[in-house]
Design a protein around this motif. Structure first.
Motif, PDB file in Angstrom:
ATOM      1  N   CYS A  40     -23.764   1.449   6.607  1.00  0.00           N
ATOM      2  CA  CYS A  40     -25.159   1.160   6.280  1.00  0.00           C
ATOM      3  C   CYS A  40     -25.524  -0.259   6.697  1.00  0.00           C
ATOM      4  O   CYS A  40     -26.622  -0.493   7.215  1.00  0.00           O
ATOM      5  CB  CYS A  40     -25.386   1.358   4.786  1.00  0.00           C
ATOM      6  SG  CYS A  40     -27.093   1.124   4.255  1.00  0.00           S
ATOM      7  N   SER A  41     -24.613  -1.197   6.491  1.00  0.00           N
ATOM      8  CA  SER A  41     -24.879  -2.583   6.895  1.00  0.00           C
ATOM      9  C   SER A  41     -25.065  -2.686   8.401  1.00  0.00           C
ATOM     10  O   SER A  41     -25.969  -3.396   8.883  1.00  0.00           O
ATOM     11  CB  SER A  41     -23.730  -3.489   6.450  1.00  0.00           C
ATOM     12  OG  SER A  41     -23.562  -3.441   5.047  1.00  0.00           O
ATOM     13  N   LEU A  44     -28.452  -1.032   9.405  1.00  0.00           N
ATOM     14  CA  LEU A  44     -29.559  -1.888   8.985  1.00  0.00           C
ATOM     15  C   LEU A  44     -29.686  -3.109   9.881  1.00  0.00           C
ATOM     16  O   LEU A  44     -30.793  -3.473  10.304  1.00  0.00           O
ATOM     17  CB  LEU A  44     -29.363  -2.309   7.533  1.00  0.00           C
ATOM     18  CG  LEU A  44     -30.403  -3.274   6.951  1.00  0.00           C
ATOM     19  CD1 LEU A  44     -31.786  -2.642   6.933  1.00  0.00           C
ATOM     20  CD2 LEU A  44     -30.001  -3.719   5.541  1.00  0.00           C
ATOM     21  N   ILE A 163     -30.119   5.325   6.119  1.00  0.00           N
ATOM     22  CA  ILE A 163     -30.064   4.126   5.273  1.00  0.00           C
ATOM     23  C   ILE A 163     -30.403   4.470   3.832  1.00  0.00           C
ATOM     24  O   ILE A 163     -29.728   4.019   2.892  1.00  0.00           O
ATOM     25  CB  ILE A 163     -31.011   3.047   5.832  1.00  0.00           C
ATOM     26  CG1 ILE A 163     -30.488   2.522   7.161  1.00  0.00           C
ATOM     27  CG2 ILE A 163     -31.176   1.896   4.843  1.00  0.00           C
ATOM     28  CD1 ILE A 163     -31.382   1.506   7.816  1.00  0.00           C
ATOM     29  N   VAL A 167     -27.781   3.960   0.782  1.00  0.00           N
ATOM     30  CA  VAL A 167     -28.064   2.999  -0.290  1.00  0.00           C
ATOM     31  C   VAL A 167     -28.016   3.687  -1.649  1.00  0.00           C
ATOM     32  O   VAL A 167     -27.586   3.081  -2.644  1.00  0.00           O
ATOM     33  CB  VAL A 167     -29.427   2.325  -0.057  1.00  0.00           C
ATOM     34  CG1 VAL A 167     -29.814   1.449  -1.243  1.00  0.00           C
ATOM     35  CG2 VAL A 167     -29.397   1.483   1.201  1.00  0.00           C
ATOM     36  N   ARG A 175     -25.515  -3.335  -2.778  1.00  0.00           N
ATOM     37  CA  ARG A 175     -26.955  -3.349  -2.526  1.00  0.00           C
ATOM     38  C   ARG A 175     -27.467  -4.779  -2.384  1.00  0.00           C
ATOM     39  O   ARG A 175     -28.342  -5.056  -1.561  1.00  0.00           O
ATOM     40  CB  ARG A 175     -27.691  -2.632  -3.664  1.00  0.00           C
ATOM     41  CG  ARG A 175     -27.388  -1.139  -3.760  1.00  0.00           C
ATOM     42  CD  ARG A 175     -28.221  -0.481  -4.838  1.00  0.00           C
ATOM     43  NE  ARG A 175     -27.935   0.945  -4.932  1.00  0.00           N
ATOM     44  CZ  ARG A 175     -28.675   1.811  -5.618  1.00  0.00           C
ATOM     45  NH1 ARG A 175     -29.738   1.376  -6.285  1.00  0.00           N
ATOM     46  NH2 ARG A 175     -28.358   3.092  -5.656  1.00  0.00           N
ATOM     47  N   LEU A 178     -26.917  -6.020   1.113  1.00  0.00           N
ATOM     48  CA  LEU A 178     -27.882  -5.525   2.095  1.00  0.00           C
ATOM     49  C   LEU A 178     -29.161  -6.361   2.085  1.00  0.00           C
ATOM     50  O   LEU A 178     -29.754  -6.613   3.141  1.00  0.00           O
ATOM     51  CB  LEU A 178     -28.209  -4.054   1.808  1.00  0.00           C
ATOM     52  CG  LEU A 178     -27.048  -3.065   1.970  1.00  0.00           C
ATOM     53  CD1 LEU A 178     -27.514  -1.648   1.639  1.00  0.00           C
ATOM     54  CD2 LEU A 178     -26.461  -3.116   3.373  1.00  0.00           C
ATOM     55  N   THR A 179     -29.589  -6.786   0.906  1.00  0.00           N
ATOM     56  CA  THR A 179     -30.772  -7.651   0.866  1.00  0.00           C
ATOM     57  C   THR A 179     -30.500  -9.004   1.515  1.00  0.00           C
ATOM     58  O   THR A 179     -31.399  -9.592   2.127  1.00  0.00           O
ATOM     59  CB  THR A 179     -31.234  -7.862  -0.584  1.00  0.00           C
ATOM     60  OG1 THR A 179     -30.213  -8.547  -1.334  1.00  0.00           O
ATOM     61  CG2 THR A 179     -31.508  -6.522  -1.259  1.00  0.00           C
ATOM     62  N   VAL A 469     -36.281  -1.242   6.490  1.00  0.00           N
ATOM     63  CA  VAL A 469     -36.560  -2.046   5.296  1.00  0.00           C
ATOM     64  C   VAL A 469     -37.212  -1.181   4.218  1.00  0.00           C
ATOM     65  O   VAL A 469     -36.893  -1.295   3.024  1.00  0.00           O
ATOM     66  CB  VAL A 469     -37.444  -3.244   5.659  1.00  0.00           C
ATOM     67  CG1 VAL A 469     -37.855  -4.020   4.415  1.00  0.00           C
ATOM     68  CG2 VAL A 469     -36.720  -4.168   6.627  1.00  0.00           C
ATOM     69  N   LEU A 472     -34.541   0.916   2.683  1.00  0.00           N
ATOM     70  CA  LEU A 472     -33.718   0.090   1.794  1.00  0.00           C
ATOM     71  C   LEU A 472     -34.417  -0.143   0.466  1.00  0.00           C
ATOM     72  O   LEU A 472     -33.795  -0.049  -0.605  1.00  0.00           O
ATOM     73  CB  LEU A 472     -33.411  -1.241   2.476  1.00  0.00           C
ATOM     74  CG  LEU A 472     -32.731  -2.311   1.618  1.00  0.00           C
ATOM     75  CD1 LEU A 472     -31.370  -1.843   1.139  1.00  0.00           C
ATOM     76  CD2 LEU A 472     -32.596  -3.621   2.383  1.00  0.00           C
ATOM     77  N   LEU A 476     -33.141   0.983  -3.220  1.00  0.00           N
ATOM     78  CA  LEU A 476     -32.947   0.063  -4.340  1.00  0.00           C
ATOM     79  C   LEU A 476     -33.583   0.589  -5.621  1.00  0.00           C
ATOM     80  O   LEU A 476     -33.133   0.258  -6.724  1.00  0.00           O
ATOM     81  CB  LEU A 476     -33.536  -1.312  -3.999  1.00  0.00           C
ATOM     82  CG  LEU A 476     -32.819  -2.134  -2.935  1.00  0.00           C
ATOM     83  CD1 LEU A 476     -33.587  -3.420  -2.647  1.00  0.00           C
ATOM     84  CD2 LEU A 476     -31.393  -2.451  -3.345  1.00  0.00           C
TER      85      LEU A 476
END
Length: 567
Positions: A40-41, A44, A163, A167, A175, A178-179, A469, A472, A476
């Protein structure tokens, strides 16, 4: 509430209970090694770097789709139900159902239909008449009026879908990481945007042939989408600034890391606001103001700290004031020029009116996802034509979505709106204790809301970067799953009580032990901690454990030192 002792791995590491001793939990921190997290990283990061164009079919889009396919295949196999009250568990499946419906309807629009079926659909009379004029027999055609564009749009769903699904399976520390990836790319984009302004049009620092020349666009082709990334990153940086402020209050000068963290977050907020001014996106500037109001709301909702002399609200207000002064000094003239005239200012109204009329004509099945550009020219009025310009988008993504999917677009947007509203109510409730993950959820609500508002006048979600984004932020908002390796409540990981310092442990242990402490701890034990031992009876005898008899309370510390020397 006392923050954890290990500050950095609290945010980016996995937290697992190793030992329980009464009410005390000893935690072990290790970097995340989950394959789903790393996949996922990577997706992203790739989306933020090369997903800045909105035109389908580019080589960068193909690369993104190829690297997101393994993640999309892996994420459903890792799925586990999120913790929720039984009466509210259904709400966690709404975004999954909406995403599944979107993909299924788009795929169904590519199924070939016999001539008797497709020519009976609304809006297909022109296509059928064209075949008859050419003397060609009516072929089998899919529901979409532009099958190639619909196919490309279906493939583009792989990036945000992968994604979001990934997440949903990640724990709270992952998480947060990722931010931080989003913030890192946004910081690089600020520097890149300022460099683009300095060098002007052309050059290797602009990555797309069709771009806003002489403007800051970062890794994007359009300044409006660059501005969207800036206000999203601004909200995330404000959350991390609030987290650093909480840690600074708890530790003060004992943890220079949190001082640097607070300073870095505030500097990044200033840089993002300055870059927003230089981007000259009207929608971005207005939504950045809304984001600033949202940041103040985040600070207001945070629990108050009695020992704090300077609240985070005052700090953020100072940052906003400095950013306003800098923006007025260096970018005011460019902003006034941007608001002065725009050839698309009145055209957006015509785009919206024509799109609404065509969407009503094509109800209930729509024209096919991604088919706006091929269809709009057929219905565009002559008096609304712009010289040397064509409409590639409706500049109102919600209307365009309705034109492409018809009734299904209304169902998907309604379901998503209900889910977003319920999650917003849940995460914005006042809390007794501060939680970084709750603040990130609140910021995610603001990010999703701002991107939806932006979609009323533009199309930021048509880019792979902003779609990532958006996915994501939606992820979250989903409750993190529980696993055997995590704490009972992963969202409150940052609030677990940390072990005491060495001096505190020495004082607490000295009051319990009937025998001397180790020599290295001896100097840190206060006289108050030893006083209960000094009041022991004079004739206390050994109970078979080797304890000695003290002759007087005054002689006990000397006997203790002598015993340590003998040992």
């Amino acid at each position: 509430m006392r923050p954890p002792l290990h500050h950095w791995h609290t945010y980016v590491g996995r937290v697992s209970p190793r030992q329980q001793n009464g009410n005390r939990i000893v935690l072990s921190f290790s970097p995340p090694r989950n394959l789903l997290f790393w996949g996922c990283s990577f997706v992203l990061l790739a989306a933020l770097l090369i997903g800045g164009a909105s035109r389908p079919g580019l080589a960068s889009d193909l690369i993104l789709q190829l690297i997101s396919i393994p993640l999309l295949a892996l994420a459903p196999w890792q799925w586990s139900p999120a913790p929720a009250v039984n009466s509210q568990r259904w709400i966690n499946f709404v975004p999954m159902l909406a995403l599944t419906l979107l993909a299924a309807v788009t795929a169904a629009q590519l199924i070939p239909l016999p001539p008797e079926v497709w020519q009976a659909l609304p809006g297909r009379e022109t296509i059928a008449e064209t075949y008859r004029t050419l003397g060609v027999e009516l072929p089998w055609r899919p529901l979409s009026v532009a099958p190639s564009d619909t196919y490309a749009s279906l493939l583009s769903l792989a990036v945000p879908a992968s994604i979001f699904l990934a997440v949903c399976q990640l724990d709270a520390p992952q998480r947060r990481t990722l931010t931080l990836i989003v913030l890192a790319v946004a910081a690089v984009s600020v520097v890149l945007g300022l460099t683009q302004i300095a060098f002007g049009s052309g050059g290797a620092i602009r990555f797309y042939a069709f771009s806003n020349e002489n403007e800051a666009t970062g890794f994007f082709a359009n300044r409006n989408h660059y501005a969207a990334l800036l206000y999203c990153a601004f909200l995330l940086s404000a959350v991390w600034a609030g987290e650093a402020h909480q840690r600074f209050i708890a530790f003060g000068r004992k943890r220079p890391f949190y001082v640097a963290m607070l300073a870095g977050a505030l500097v990044l907020m200033l840089a993002l606001l300055a870059a927003q001014s230089m981007a000259r996106s009207r929608a971005g500037l207005l939504l950045a103001i809304v984001a600033m109001i949202g940041v103040l709301a985040l600070a207001f909702m945070a629990p108050r700290q009695a020992q704090s002399r300077v609240s985070i609200t005052k700090i953020l207000a100072t940052v906003f004031a400095v950013a306003s002064v800098l923006g007025a000094q260096f970018a005011l003239y460019r902003i006034i020029q941007r608001f002065d005239s725009d050839p698309l200012q009145d055209a957006r109204v015509h785009f919206a009116q024509t799109t609404a009329d065509v969407g009503y004509t094509l109800m209930p099945f729509g024209a096919g996802l991604g088919s706006f550009e091929a269809l709009y020219g057929v219905y565009e009025k002559v008096e609304n034509l712009l010289p040397n310009t064509f409409a590639n988008r409706a500049h109102n993504d919600l209307l365009e979505f309705w034109l492409e999917l018809g009734l299904f677009a209304v169902i998907i947007l309604a379901a998503f709106g209900i889910w977003l509203g319920m999650r917003a109510v849940a995460v914005w409730r006042p809390a007794d204790e501060y939680s970084l993950d709750t603040s990130l959820m609140r910021a995610a609500v603001l990010i999703v809301g701002l991107l939806m508002l932006h979609s009323l006048v533009d199309y930021p979600l048509r880019t792979g970067a902003m779609a990532a984004v958006f996915a994501l932020a939606c992820g979250l908002l989903m409750p993190p799953p529980r696993s055997s390796g995590d704490l009972a409540v992963p969202a409150r990981t940052a609030d677990v009580r940390a072990p005491a310092t060495r001096h505190q442990r020495s004082v607490e242990t000295a009051a319990k032990r009937p025998f001397p402490l180790a020599p290295e701890h001896r100097a840190k034990v206060s006289a108050e901690a030893l006083s209960p031992r000094a009041e022991m009876p004079k004739d206390t005898k050994s109970s078979g454990t080797g304890a000695r008899t003290w002759q007087s309370p005054e002689g006990w510390p000397d006997e203790w030192k002598k015993r340590d020397r003998d040992s």
